[in-house]
Structure formats: C-alpha cells, structure tokens
Design a protein around this motif. Structure first.
Motif, PDB file in Angstrom:
ATOM      1  N   PRO A  74       0.787  -1.234   0.000  1.00  0.00           N
ATOM      2  CA  PRO A  74       0.000   0.000   0.000  1.00  0.00           C
ATOM      3  C   PRO A  74       0.819   1.284   0.000  1.00  0.00           C
ATOM      4  N   CYS A  75       2.024   1.277   0.584  1.00  0.00           N
ATOM      5  CA  CYS A  75       2.777   2.526   0.693  1.00  0.00           C
ATOM      6  C   CYS A  75       3.541   2.866  -0.581  1.00  0.00           C
ATOM      7  N   VAL A  76       3.614   1.913  -1.522  1.00  0.00           N
ATOM      8  CA  VAL A  76       4.442   2.130  -2.715  1.00  0.00           C
ATOM      9  C   VAL A  76       3.904   3.266  -3.575  1.00  0.00           C
ATOM     10  N   GLU A  77       2.584   3.427  -3.647  1.00  0.00           N
ATOM     11  CA  GLU A  77       2.031   4.551  -4.401  1.00  0.00           C
ATOM     12  C   GLU A  77       2.545   5.873  -3.852  1.00  0.00           C
ATOM     13  N   GLY A  78       2.659   5.946  -2.508  1.00  0.00           N
ATOM     14  CA  GLY A  78       3.199   7.157  -1.885  1.00  0.00           C
ATOM     15  C   GLY A  78       4.648   7.389  -2.277  1.00  0.00           C
ATOM     16  N   LEU A  79       5.416   6.330  -2.417  1.00  0.00           N
ATOM     17  CA  LEU A  79       6.808   6.481  -2.865  1.00  0.00           C
ATOM     18  C   LEU A  79       6.864   7.022  -4.283  1.00  0.00           C
ATOM     19  N   LYS A  80       6.006   6.467  -5.144  1.00  0.00           N
ATOM     20  CA  LYS A  80       5.993   6.929  -6.541  1.00  0.00           C
ATOM     21  C   LYS A  80       5.604   8.399  -6.631  1.00  0.00           C
ATOM     22  N   GLU A  81       4.570   8.794  -5.872  1.00  0.00           N
ATOM     23  CA  GLU A  81       4.105  10.185  -5.903  1.00  0.00           C
ATOM     24  C   GLU A  81       5.199  11.154  -5.475  1.00  0.00           C
ATOM     25  N   ARG A  82       6.108  10.694  -4.629  1.00  0.00           N
ATOM     26  CA  ARG A  82       7.174  11.552  -4.113  1.00  0.00           C
ATOM     27  C   ARG A  82       8.481  11.373  -4.876  1.00  0.00           C
ATOM     28  N   GLY A  83       8.408  10.666  -5.988  1.00  0.00           N
ATOM     29  CA  GLY A  83       9.552  10.576  -6.877  1.00  0.00           C
ATOM     30  C   GLY A  83      10.650   9.627  -6.444  1.00  0.00           C
ATOM     31  N   VAL A  84      10.347   8.699  -5.569  1.00  0.00           N
ATOM     32  CA  VAL A  84      11.361   7.744  -5.137  1.00  0.00           C
ATOM     33  C   VAL A  84      11.533   6.687  -6.225  1.00  0.00           C
ATOM     34  N   VAL A  85      12.786   6.484  -6.665  1.00  0.00           N
ATOM     35  CA  VAL A  85      13.081   5.520  -7.726  1.00  0.00           C
ATOM     36  C   VAL A  85      13.488   4.187  -7.102  1.00  0.00           C
ATOM     37  N   PHE A  86      12.917   3.100  -7.611  1.00  0.00           N
ATOM     38  CA  PHE A  86      13.224   1.773  -7.040  1.00  0.00           C
ATOM     39  C   PHE A  86      13.094   0.703  -8.112  1.00  0.00           C
ATOM     40  N   THR A  87      13.580  -0.487  -7.780  1.00  0.00           N
ATOM     41  CA  THR A  87      13.399  -1.682  -8.603  1.00  0.00           C
ATOM     42  C   THR A  87      12.797  -2.759  -7.704  1.00  0.00           C
ATOM     43  N   SER A  88      11.795  -3.476  -8.216  1.00  0.00           N
ATOM     44  CA  SER A  88      11.182  -4.536  -7.409  1.00  0.00           C
ATOM     45  C   SER A  88      11.510  -5.900  -8.021  1.00  0.00           C
ATOM     46  N   PHE A  89      11.255  -6.937  -7.222  1.00  0.00           N
ATOM     47  CA  PHE A  89      11.496  -8.311  -7.678  1.00  0.00           C
ATOM     48  C   PHE A  89      10.188  -9.023  -8.045  1.00  0.00           C
ATOM     49  N   ASP A  90       9.155  -8.247  -8.348  1.00  0.00           N
ATOM     50  CA  ASP A  90       7.864  -8.863  -8.650  1.00  0.00           C
ATOM     51  C   ASP A  90       7.930  -9.791  -9.863  1.00  0.00           C
ATOM     52  N   HIS A  91       8.824  -9.504 -10.796  1.00  0.00           N
ATOM     53  CA  HIS A  91       8.916 -10.340 -12.001  1.00  0.00           C
ATOM     54  C   HIS A  91       9.350 -11.770 -11.681  1.00  0.00           C
ATOM     55  N   LEU A  92      10.018 -11.956 -10.526  1.00  0.00           N
ATOM     56  CA  LEU A  92      10.480 -13.297 -10.162  1.00  0.00           C
ATOM     57  C   LEU A  92       9.367 -14.168  -9.608  1.00  0.00           C
ATOM     58  N   TYR A  93       8.308 -13.551  -9.133  1.00  0.00           N
ATOM     59  CA  TYR A  93       7.239 -14.316  -8.502  1.00  0.00           C
ATOM     60  C   TYR A  93       6.585 -15.290  -9.479  1.00  0.00           C
ATOM     61  N   GLU A  94       6.463 -14.895 -10.738  1.00  0.00           N
ATOM     62  CA  GLU A  94       5.811 -15.759 -11.710  1.00  0.00           C
ATOM     63  C   GLU A  94       6.751 -16.806 -12.281  1.00  0.00           C
ATOM     64  N   GLN A  95       8.065 -16.584 -12.142  1.00  0.00           N
ATOM     65  CA  GLN A  95       9.041 -17.501 -12.733  1.00  0.00           C
ATOM     66  C   GLN A  95       9.449 -18.629 -11.792  1.00  0.00           C
ATOM     67  N   ALA A  96       9.438 -18.368 -10.477  1.00  0.00           N
ATOM     68  CA  ALA A  96       9.969 -19.331  -9.505  1.00  0.00           C
ATOM     69  C   ALA A  96       9.052 -20.542  -9.375  1.00  0.00           C
ATOM     70  N   ASP A  97       9.667 -21.706  -9.152  1.00  0.00           N
ATOM     71  CA  ASP A  97       8.901 -22.943  -8.981  1.00  0.00           C
ATOM     72  C   ASP A  97       8.235 -23.028  -7.613  1.00  0.00           C
ATOM     73  N   SER A  98       8.830 -22.375  -6.616  1.00  0.00           N
ATOM     74  CA  SER A  98       8.294 -22.404  -5.259  1.00  0.00           C
ATOM     75  C   SER A  98       8.744 -21.149  -4.538  1.00  0.00           C
ATOM     76  N   PHE A  99       8.158 -20.902  -3.369  1.00  0.00           N
ATOM     77  CA  PHE A  99       8.567 -19.737  -2.595  1.00  0.00           C
ATOM     78  C   PHE A  99       9.998 -19.884  -2.094  1.00  0.00           C
ATOM     79  N   ASP A 100      10.400 -21.111  -1.783  1.00  0.00           N
ATOM     80  CA  ASP A 100      11.792 -21.304  -1.368  1.00  0.00           C
ATOM     81  C   ASP A 100      12.741 -20.880  -2.482  1.00  0.00           C
TER      82      ASP A 100
END
Length: 489
Positions: free
Chosen positions: A38-64
């Motif tokens: 929920p707080c990430v929208e606030g980061l974007k609005e304030r110009g904070v630049v970041f990279t997330s690992f969301d792309h890995l969630y769909e590729q991984a075989d398991s959470f481990d």
C-alpha cells in the motif's frame, strides 16, 4: 559495499518511520521485495526511484526458490560495490525469509549489513484485537503449520495466508488442533482505510469473499489443560535413584542386567491387552516406560544419549516414514502405507544391511524370529502364492515327525527334535499367511491355560481335595467348567 535492510511498515505510507524515509530518499540503489504494498504509491508520488522483484514471482517454482533468487540478486548487487537499500513490507525481522537469507549470505561473503527497525503488522494487530503479547503469542508462516507442537498453549498469529488454497490447507491443519467450530479472527489490510477484521469458525476460513497477500489469521489460545503431559517426573525419579545416596540396586544395574526385565514387562503388557483390562494395561505400560527411562539414564551417565534424544529420534523417524501425512505423498490404502514404509526403511538401512535376512535381532523369541525370517524371505519372492501349499507343508512335517517318533531310541531323540522344529516353523508360516502373529497367539493361549488351570486348582481347594483325589476325567470336567465359565463372561 554494504546492504541496509529497511521495512515499509504494515500498510499506509504514514506508517513508514522517519529514519526509513530518509534512507529511502537518499538511496543510490533501492530494491523492493515487492511493489505490491500500500505505501508504494506514496513512494511513486514523491519521486522515489526503485526496482522490485515482482517479475520473479511468476518464474519461480516455489517460494523457497523465489526467496533464494531474491537473496542472491541482492547479494549480487552489493558485490558490484554499490550501497544497497533493500526494503520489505512490514518489519525486516518479522516473517521475512528473504531477510534471513540475505543476512546469512552477507556474513559469509563479508558484506557489511545494517537492519533498520520498522513497524510490523503485528503492532496494528495487537492494538486492533486488544492483545498483550506478553501473555504469549506464537507467530508462524502458514506454510509451517504442520510443525506446530500439539500442546500449543499460546495464541497463534498465522502470516502469509495469501490465497484461498493456503487458507484451505491452514483450515484443515488447524481443525485437527482446535475442532471445526473454533472461532478465529481474520485480518486484512490492517492499518489501511479498507481494513477488515472478521470473526469466523475454522471451517469457514476459506469461504471468505477476499483472501490476498495482506491476509493473516489470529487463533486465540485454548483454555489451559488441567494437567500438562510431561515425562519429567519419572525421569527425575530415575535420576535420583541412580545418584549417590540413591538406591543401591538401581545404581548397580547396566544395560545387560536389565534385559530380562524389559522382556518381562513387554509380556505383562500383552497379558493386560489380552485381558482387556484398562487399569492393568495403564500400570504395565508405565512399568515398560520405566525400563526405557532406566536405559536412557544409564546411557546419559556414560555420555551416550538421553531420553530427549530417544524422543527426538523416534519423532523424526515417524515423520520421515509417513510422507503421506507430513509431506506431499498421496496413498490409496493401508497396504500402500506399508509399502512406502518398507521402501523408506530400506533406503535408511542400505549401508547397514547387505543380506536379505539382516536386521533381525538375535535375542528375539524363536517364534518371532521364525516369523520375521519368513517375512523377509517373502519380500524377495521366496514364498508360496497362496495358503494351500502351506497347509500341505504342515501336514508333511507332522507326518515326518510321526515317522521320527517311531525310530529306534538311539536315533529318535535328535530326529524328533529336528522334525518338531520343522513342524513349528511350518505352523509359523501358516500363521503368517493368516495374518496372525504367532508369538502373540501363543502368549494368549498360555494366558488362557493359566486362567483355566488356576480355576481347577481353586475348585480342588474349595472341595478340600488334593490333586491325587481326582482322575483325569474329573480334572477334564473342571476344565470344561472353566471353559464354560469363560464363555459367560
């Protein structure tokens, strides 16, 4: 190079600490485990630049696998000489597997590490539900519910209930602990405008309208049991008996000297089971347990193992040999359970047993040894397909015994002993085909004989007679009377 780990708080942007905000805005390389917070929208609005690992969630075989990939990626960035800020939802050290992995990998690689305190969803949960954690709270990932102790006495917070399937699995596990209608509290979006707090019965847990990555479950503590199970009393008594100033006889005992007693106690347990006497069975099981504690104490004094080692070893073995209960294996019936057990046991003993008949203890009673020898031979195909030939074998061995009994005195003794052994071995095989444990069956018959003989003896005393006053017909009549009396009870 170094890594600073921070937490984004449990929900809205305003729950980020000032220290974390200054860190995020000054970060050269800011990595987020996930931007689905929920707080990430606030980061974007304030110009904070970041990279997330969301792309890995769909590729991984398991959470481990996923967590390992994220941790390796963060360490890889730090190895490039960059100062890394890695931010996670909530607090870094509350239910964050990636943080645990990164800390371990960073220490091994000699990378400097700093973890910044943050507010977790737990603080909001405690406030909303009126819980004081000092009274006792256990926090567990939904994936780890299977390892909960059966006597858990605290309240339970379950995190990562991120889907309906996870909620269903959690429900099934928890119902074994608490029952189908135990009331639990489901919390979602804590600290946010659309916060949801719902009380449901356990069987309804996976029927909620919305279950997502911001869903957790609180299970109130059960009422304390009036009596908590513990082996400590008998363990402490045995330690006292074996200590200086204790019992001289107990102090002198060894594993070797106690062998006869553990065998006797086993047979007394069997007798209690045969009699269907619950009070006696309780007592005899206690006597058998005492022998186990006795051996454990002797071993502990010599630095071998302790009672806790015994419990831990057998617990681990039972979990390992029941993958259909504690793992992901599915079985159709009890026969497949036995097959799996034998295959797992064979793998475990592969280095110890090189011959088919290995693994049968030398000191077993002869009937039990014969049964186990035949069972092991049968596993490699050395067996009949059905019970018919077994009946024929018993008849054949009886005939040979009769022939041996008719031999001249000088050769009869050795031959009859051999042929009688063959008869007994064949009868054991018959018992095996019938699914009967011959040792248990014979023990039951021994007990039956003892009861009926004692009845005859009591009747003789009651009539003021002596054994010689009754002929075999009279004794047999009392025997039949004993049989009839047993049939009435």
């Amino acid at each position: 190079m170094g890594i600073t780990i921070a937490g984004l708080g449990p929900g809205s942007f305003k729950q980020i600490t000032l220290e974390t905000w200054e860190l995020l805005t000054g970060a050269g390389t800011l990595l987020l485990r996930t931007a689905k917070h929920p707080c990430v929208e606030g980061l974007k609005e304030r110009g904070v630049v970041f990279t997330s690992f969301d792309h890995l969630y769909e590729q991984a075989d398991s959470f481990d696998d996923l967590y390992q990939q994220i941790a390796s990626a963060v360490i890889g960035e730090a190895r490039q000489g960059r100062e890394i800020v890695y931010a996670v939802p909530g607090s870094p050290l509350v239910a964050e597997k990636t943080v645990e992995l990164i800390c371990s990998k960073a220490r091994a690689a000699g990378i400097s590490l700093n973890v910044i305190p943050a507010m977790s969803f737990l603080e909001v949960l405690y406030t909303r539900l009126g819980i004081d954690p000092i009274t006792g709270v256990t926090i567990v990932d939904a994936a780890d519910l299977a390892v909960l102790p059966p006597d858990l006495a605290t309240g339970l917070v379950i995190t990562q209930v991120y889907s309906r399937q996870v909620a269903s699995d959690a429900k099934l596990t928890l119902m074994d602990y608490y029952g189908d209608e135990y009331q639990v509290t489901v919390v979602r979006n804590l600290g946010m405008p659309d916060e949801e707090i719902t009380t449901v019965m356990l069987f309804e847990l996976d029927r909620l309208a919305v279950i997502d990555h911001l869903t957790s479950v609180y299970v109130p503590a059960r009422q304390a049991r009036s009596k908590v199970f513990s082996l400590d009393p008998v363990v402490d008594v045995m330690a006292r008996l074996r200590s200086p100033g204790g019992c001289v006889w107990d102090i002198e005992q060894t594993h070797q000297s106690l062998r006869r007693y553990i065998v006797e106690e086993v047979y007394e347990v069997l007798e209690a089971i045969e009699l269907a006497d619950g009070v006696k069975l309780c007592e005899e099981l206690g006597d058998l347990l005492l022998q186990i504690v006795f051996h454990a104490r002797i071993a502990e004094e010599s630095g071998g193992f302790s009672m806790q080692d015994i419990i831990d070893t057998v617990t681990e073995k039972m979990v390992r040999r029941h993958p259909h209960v504690f793992g992901q294996i599915t079985v159709r019936d009890a026969a497949e359970v036995v097959l799996n057990w034998e295959q797992i046991k064979k793998r475990e003993k592969a280095g110890e047993r090189t011959c088919v008949l290995d693994g049968i203890p030398i000191g077993l009673p002869s009937l039990m040894t014969a049964y186990k020898l035949q069972a092991k031979a049968a596993k490699v195909g050395f067996d009949w397909d059905n019970i018919g030939p077994v009946w024929d074998k018993v008849a054949e061995e009886l005939a040979e015994l009769k022939e041996a009994a008719a031999l001249p005195d000088d050769v009869r003794g050795a031959r009859t002993e051999e042929e009688l052994g063959d008869v007994l071995f064949a009868v054991v095989n018959l018992a095996r085909f019938m699914g009967i444990d011959p040792e248990t069956a014979l023990n039951a018959t021994n007990n039956k004989f003892r009861r009926r003989f004692n009845y005859i003896e009591a009747k003789i005393k009651e009539q003021n007679c002596r054994w010689g006053d009754l002929d075999l017909a009279g004794l047999d009549a009392l025997w039949e009377e004993a049989k009839e009396k047993e049939g009435q009870t």
